[in-house]
Design a protein around this motif. Structure first.
Motif, PDB file in Angstrom:
ATOM      1  N   MET A 201       0.812  -1.214   0.000  1.00  0.00           N
ATOM      2  CA  MET A 201       0.000   0.000   0.000  1.00  0.00           C
ATOM      3  C   MET A 201       0.847   1.265   0.000  1.00  0.00           C
ATOM      4  SD  MET A 201      -3.217  -0.251  -0.451  1.00  0.00           S
ATOM      5  CE  MET A 201      -3.696   1.404   0.059  1.00  0.00           C
ATOM      6  N   THR A 202       2.094   1.173   0.444  1.00  0.00           N
ATOM      7  CA  THR A 202       2.955   2.355   0.374  1.00  0.00           C
ATOM      8  C   THR A 202       3.112   2.803  -1.076  1.00  0.00           C
ATOM      9  OG1 THR A 202       4.184   1.751   2.375  1.00  0.00           O
ATOM     10  CG2 THR A 202       5.266   3.258   0.836  1.00  0.00           C
ATOM     11  N   ALA A 203       3.321   1.843  -1.974  1.00  0.00           N
ATOM     12  CA  ALA A 203       3.443   2.165  -3.399  1.00  0.00           C
ATOM     13  C   ALA A 203       2.139   2.758  -3.934  1.00  0.00           C
ATOM     14  CB  ALA A 203       3.816   0.914  -4.184  1.00  0.00           C
ATOM     15  N   VAL A 204       1.011   2.232  -3.464  1.00  0.00           N
ATOM     16  CA  VAL A 204      -0.297   2.734  -3.904  1.00  0.00           C
ATOM     17  C   VAL A 204      -0.537   4.148  -3.393  1.00  0.00           C
ATOM     18  CG1 VAL A 204      -2.791   2.391  -3.715  1.00  0.00           C
ATOM     19  CG2 VAL A 204      -1.298   0.431  -4.096  1.00  0.00           C
ATOM     20  N   LEU A 205      -0.238   4.384  -2.120  1.00  0.00           N
ATOM     21  CA  LEU A 205      -0.481   5.702  -1.531  1.00  0.00           C
ATOM     22  C   LEU A 205       0.392   6.777  -2.168  1.00  0.00           C
ATOM     23  CD1 LEU A 205      -0.833   4.681   2.226  1.00  0.00           C
ATOM     24  CD2 LEU A 205      -2.661   5.331   0.638  1.00  0.00           C
ATOM     25  N   TRP A 206       1.632   6.425  -2.500  1.00  0.00           N
ATOM     26  CA  TRP A 206       2.478   7.412  -3.181  1.00  0.00           C
ATOM     27  C   TRP A 206       1.992   7.663  -4.602  1.00  0.00           C
ATOM     28  CZ3 TRP A 206       5.411  11.090  -1.564  1.00  0.00           C
ATOM     29  CH2 TRP A 206       6.075  10.984  -0.338  1.00  0.00           C
TER      30      TRP A 206
ATOM     31  N   LEU B 152       0.914  11.308  -6.010  1.00  0.00           N
ATOM     32  CA  LEU B 152       1.414  11.939  -7.236  1.00  0.00           C
ATOM     33  C   LEU B 152       0.271  12.566  -8.036  1.00  0.00           C
ATOM     34  CD1 LEU B 152       4.021   9.276  -8.395  1.00  0.00           C
ATOM     35  CD2 LEU B 152       4.537  11.641  -7.734  1.00  0.00           C
ATOM     36  N   LEU B 153      -0.873  11.872  -8.089  1.00  0.00           N
ATOM     37  CA  LEU B 153      -2.039  12.426  -8.776  1.00  0.00           C
ATOM     38  C   LEU B 153      -2.619  13.598  -7.997  1.00  0.00           C
ATOM     39  CD1 LEU B 153      -3.778   9.076  -9.828  1.00  0.00           C
ATOM     40  CD2 LEU B 153      -2.269  10.517 -11.206  1.00  0.00           C
ATOM     41  N   ASN B 154      -2.580  13.491  -6.669  1.00  0.00           N
ATOM     42  CA  ASN B 154      -3.134  14.550  -5.825  1.00  0.00           C
ATOM     43  C   ASN B 154      -2.297  15.826  -5.841  1.00  0.00           C
ATOM     44  OD1 ASN B 154      -5.429  13.247  -4.978  1.00  0.00           O
ATOM     45  ND2 ASN B 154      -4.619  12.625  -2.995  1.00  0.00           N
ATOM     46  N   LEU B 155      -1.083  15.753  -6.399  1.00  0.00           N
ATOM     47  CA  LEU B 155      -0.286  16.976  -6.498  1.00  0.00           C
ATOM     48  C   LEU B 155      -0.984  18.012  -7.365  1.00  0.00           C
ATOM     49  CD1 LEU B 155       3.349  15.548  -6.861  1.00  0.00           C
ATOM     50  CD2 LEU B 155       2.203  16.412  -4.811  1.00  0.00           C
ATOM     51  N   ASN B 156      -2.003  17.588  -8.095  1.00  0.00           N
ATOM     52  CA  ASN B 156      -2.791  18.543  -8.872  1.00  0.00           C
ATOM     53  C   ASN B 156      -3.786  19.301  -8.006  1.00  0.00           C
ATOM     54  OD1 ASN B 156      -3.647  19.712 -11.458  1.00  0.00           O
ATOM     55  ND2 ASN B 156      -5.569  18.622 -11.075  1.00  0.00           N
TER      56      ASN B 156
ATOM     57  N   ALA C 244       3.268  18.880 -13.996  1.00  0.00           N
ATOM     58  CA  ALA C 244       4.414  18.081 -14.430  1.00  0.00           C
ATOM     59  C   ALA C 244       5.659  18.418 -13.610  1.00  0.00           C
ATOM     60  CB  ALA C 244       4.677  18.309 -15.916  1.00  0.00           C
ATOM     61  N   MET C 245       5.855  19.691 -13.294  1.00  0.00           N
ATOM     62  CA  MET C 245       7.005  20.092 -12.489  1.00  0.00           C
ATOM     63  C   MET C 245       6.926  19.472 -11.091  1.00  0.00           C
ATOM     64  SD  MET C 245       7.584  24.133 -13.366  1.00  0.00           S
ATOM     65  CE  MET C 245       9.020  24.230 -12.298  1.00  0.00           C
ATOM     66  N   ALA C 246       5.755  19.535 -10.483  1.00  0.00           N
ATOM     67  CA  ALA C 246       5.588  18.987  -9.132  1.00  0.00           C
ATOM     68  C   ALA C 246       5.774  17.476  -9.136  1.00  0.00           C
ATOM     69  CB  ALA C 246       4.215  19.361  -8.581  1.00  0.00           C
ATOM     70  N   GLN C 247       5.255  16.803 -10.169  1.00  0.00           N
ATOM     71  CA  GLN C 247       5.371  15.347 -10.236  1.00  0.00           C
ATOM     72  C   GLN C 247       6.806  14.907 -10.510  1.00  0.00           C
ATOM     73  OE1 GLN C 247       2.377  14.368 -13.187  1.00  0.00           O
ATOM     74  NE2 GLN C 247       0.926  13.774 -11.603  1.00  0.00           N
ATOM     75  N   ARG C 248       7.493  15.588 -11.416  1.00  0.00           N
ATOM     76  CA  ARG C 248       8.881  15.216 -11.702  1.00  0.00           C
ATOM     77  C   ARG C 248       9.750  15.342 -10.442  1.00  0.00           C
ATOM     78  NH1 ARG C 248       8.276  18.214 -16.754  1.00  0.00           N
ATOM     79  NH2 ARG C 248       8.165  16.737 -18.492  1.00  0.00           N
ATOM     80  N   GLU C 249       9.527  16.409  -9.717  1.00  0.00           N
ATOM     81  CA  GLU C 249      10.288  16.613  -8.487  1.00  0.00           C
ATOM     82  C   GLU C 249      10.031  15.475  -7.497  1.00  0.00           C
ATOM     83  OE1 GLU C 249      10.909  20.737  -6.610  1.00  0.00           O
ATOM     84  OE2 GLU C 249       9.276  19.857  -5.424  1.00  0.00           O
ATOM     85  N   ALA C 250       8.760  15.094  -7.343  1.00  0.00           N
ATOM     86  CA  ALA C 250       8.406  14.014  -6.421  1.00  0.00           C
ATOM     87  C   ALA C 250       8.955  12.672  -6.899  1.00  0.00           C
ATOM     88  CB  ALA C 250       6.888  13.949  -6.265  1.00  0.00           C
TER      89      ALA C 250
ATOM     90  N   TRP D  35      -0.327  17.248   3.916  1.00  0.00           N
ATOM     91  CA  TRP D  35      -0.332  15.798   3.733  1.00  0.00           C
ATOM     92  C   TRP D  35      -0.339  15.407   2.254  1.00  0.00           C
ATOM     93  CZ3 TRP D  35      -2.290  18.304   7.823  1.00  0.00           C
ATOM     94  CH2 TRP D  35      -1.893  17.841   9.083  1.00  0.00           C
ATOM     95  N   ILE D  36      -0.183  16.407   1.390  1.00  0.00           N
ATOM     96  CA  ILE D  36      -0.071  16.137  -0.045  1.00  0.00           C
ATOM     97  C   ILE D  36       1.297  16.649  -0.505  1.00  0.00           C
ATOM     98  CG2 ILE D  36      -1.115  16.522  -2.322  1.00  0.00           C
ATOM     99  CD1 ILE D  36      -3.820  16.750  -0.931  1.00  0.00           C
ATOM    100  N   ASN D  37       1.390  17.891  -0.920  1.00  0.00           N
ATOM    101  CA  ASN D  37       2.694  18.421  -1.328  1.00  0.00           C
ATOM    102  C   ASN D  37       3.661  18.475  -0.150  1.00  0.00           C
ATOM    103  OD1 ASN D  37       0.369  19.691  -2.939  1.00  0.00           O
ATOM    104  ND2 ASN D  37       2.135  19.897  -4.321  1.00  0.00           N
ATOM    105  N   GLY D  38       3.123  18.672   1.059  1.00  0.00           N
ATOM    106  CA  GLY D  38       3.982  18.671   2.242  1.00  0.00           C
ATOM    107  C   GLY D  38       4.688  17.351   2.458  1.00  0.00           C
ATOM    108  N   GLU D  39       4.059  16.241   2.034  1.00  0.00           N
ATOM    109  CA  GLU D  39       4.709  14.932   2.142  1.00  0.00           C
ATOM    110  C   GLU D  39       5.965  14.880   1.270  1.00  0.00           C
ATOM    111  OE1 GLU D  39       4.141  12.494   4.080  1.00  0.00           O
ATOM    112  OE2 GLU D  39       2.012  12.312   4.556  1.00  0.00           O
TER     113      GLU D  39
END
Length: 337
Positions: A175-180, A184-188, A213-219, A284-288
């Motif tokens: 579930m760690t892989a699922v939650l991350w 990644l989608l929630n970064l929107n 895309a910038m936020a996702q690439r960084e993550a 709990w989204i971008n802050g993570e």
């Protein structure tokens, strides 16, 4: 079987309504304002495919003691309230009660586990968007199926009820892989909230997609360094989504029409928080992503800037960013780092 839902927000009410439509006994626990709303208006749930169910009476309470007979409790409160949710639930749940965190973020199940040591706590995830359209009316605007950590006892208990409710569960060993992947989608979420536009309109515009895309690439870069491989929740693998988002509108509209099969009025939950004057889940989204960077001795300037802009908007700052201006702001943060 009785399923309790602790957190009668948009997601909680929607899941509860779907399960009720399938004949499952559901008890909702939420704030007094939501209790009064459901008692006055009833509960109506609908989705982007046209399904709809209406209930004139709903079992709804404001105290966790109403869940003492529950076999399974779905926790749908905001991530900031997870620790308090465990405190509220602990005196009332029977030993061995299944508790499923259906929240945004990465560590909510662990937080609940620390306060609910007599219960069996597992992580879950809701992939779709739910919006409150009117008093007592909750609408699923995007597609997807809920996911839960694979536990044989829990699967035997609830799988049929969820399938009958058109909420077919996806069971996962990691579930760690699922939650991350969901994160990644929630970064929107902050980008949508700061745009002030419906999701479909926002994602149709190149400037906003480039922000995402910038936020996702960084993550993704940080996840790679941390040795975490996010699960594949969409037809496209996570590492390919930023590339798709970066395409100009002409190409994106032809290659990503499936991604734009979104209810035209759907918006992010963070936009709803703005409208209601509530504190958002940005930490709990971008802050993570920012915290992951700190643990690795790295930086996450794009996601940190989005956290900063959302915090400013919560305090009355700019809430309707033009896509180009938002993109410039994120680029400036990245360049300065």
């Amino acid at each position: 079987m009785v399923i309790g839902i602790f957190g009668a927000g948009s997601v909680g009410c929607y899941l509860g309504g779907c399960l009720m439509a399938a004949g499952t006994e559901v008890v909702l626990v939420g704030r007094s304002s939501r209790r009064d709303e459901l008692r006055e208006h009833g509960l109506r749930v609908s989705d982007y495919m046209g399904r709809e169910h209406k209930f004139d009476t709903v079992k709804v309470a404001t105290d966790a003691s109403a869940l003492s007979a529950a076999d399974v409790v779905l926790v749908t409160v905001k991530s900031a309230d997870s620790a308090q949710a465990a405190v509220d639930l602990a005196p009332h749940l029977r030993d061995g009660t299944w508790v499923v965190s259906m929240q945004n973020g990465i560590d909510n199940a662990a937080t609940l586990s620390r306060g609910l040591q007599r219960c069996r706590v597992v992580a879950g995830m809701v992939p779709f968007n739910v919006a409150r359209r009117a008093p007592g009316v909750f609408h699923q605007g995007t597609e997807g199926y809920p996911a839960i950590a694979r536990e044989v006892g829990l699967q035997a208990l609830i799988a049929k009820s969820f399938t009958k409710a058109k909420l077919t569960l996806q069971w996962h060993d990691d579930m760690t892989a699922v939650l991350w992947a969901k994160l990644l989608l929630n970064l929107n979420n902050p980008i949508n909230a700061l745009s002030g536009r419906p999701l479909k309109e926002e994602l149709s515009l190149w400037s906003y997609r480039r922000c995402l895309a910038m936020a996702q690439r960084e993550a993704l870069d940080l996840l790679r360094k941390a040795g975490i491989k996010p699960a594949r929740l969409t037809p496209l693998a996570p590492q390919w989504i930023p590339r798709l988002m970066s395409l100009p509108d002409f190409f994106f509209s032809r290659l990503a029409h499936k991604l734009l099969e979104i209810d035209p009025v759907a918006r992010s939950s963070m936009w709803e928080d703005f409208e209601s004057g509530r504190r958002t889940e940005i930490d709990w989204i971008n802050g993570e992503v920012v915290r992951l960077a700190e643990r690795l001795g790295e930086v996450a300037p794009v996601n940190k800037q989005l956290v900063r802009l959302v915090r400013d908007a919560e305090q009355g700052g700019l809430r309707q960013w033009d896509g180009s201006a938002l993109l410039l702001s994120l680029k400036a943060a990245a360049d300065s780092a």
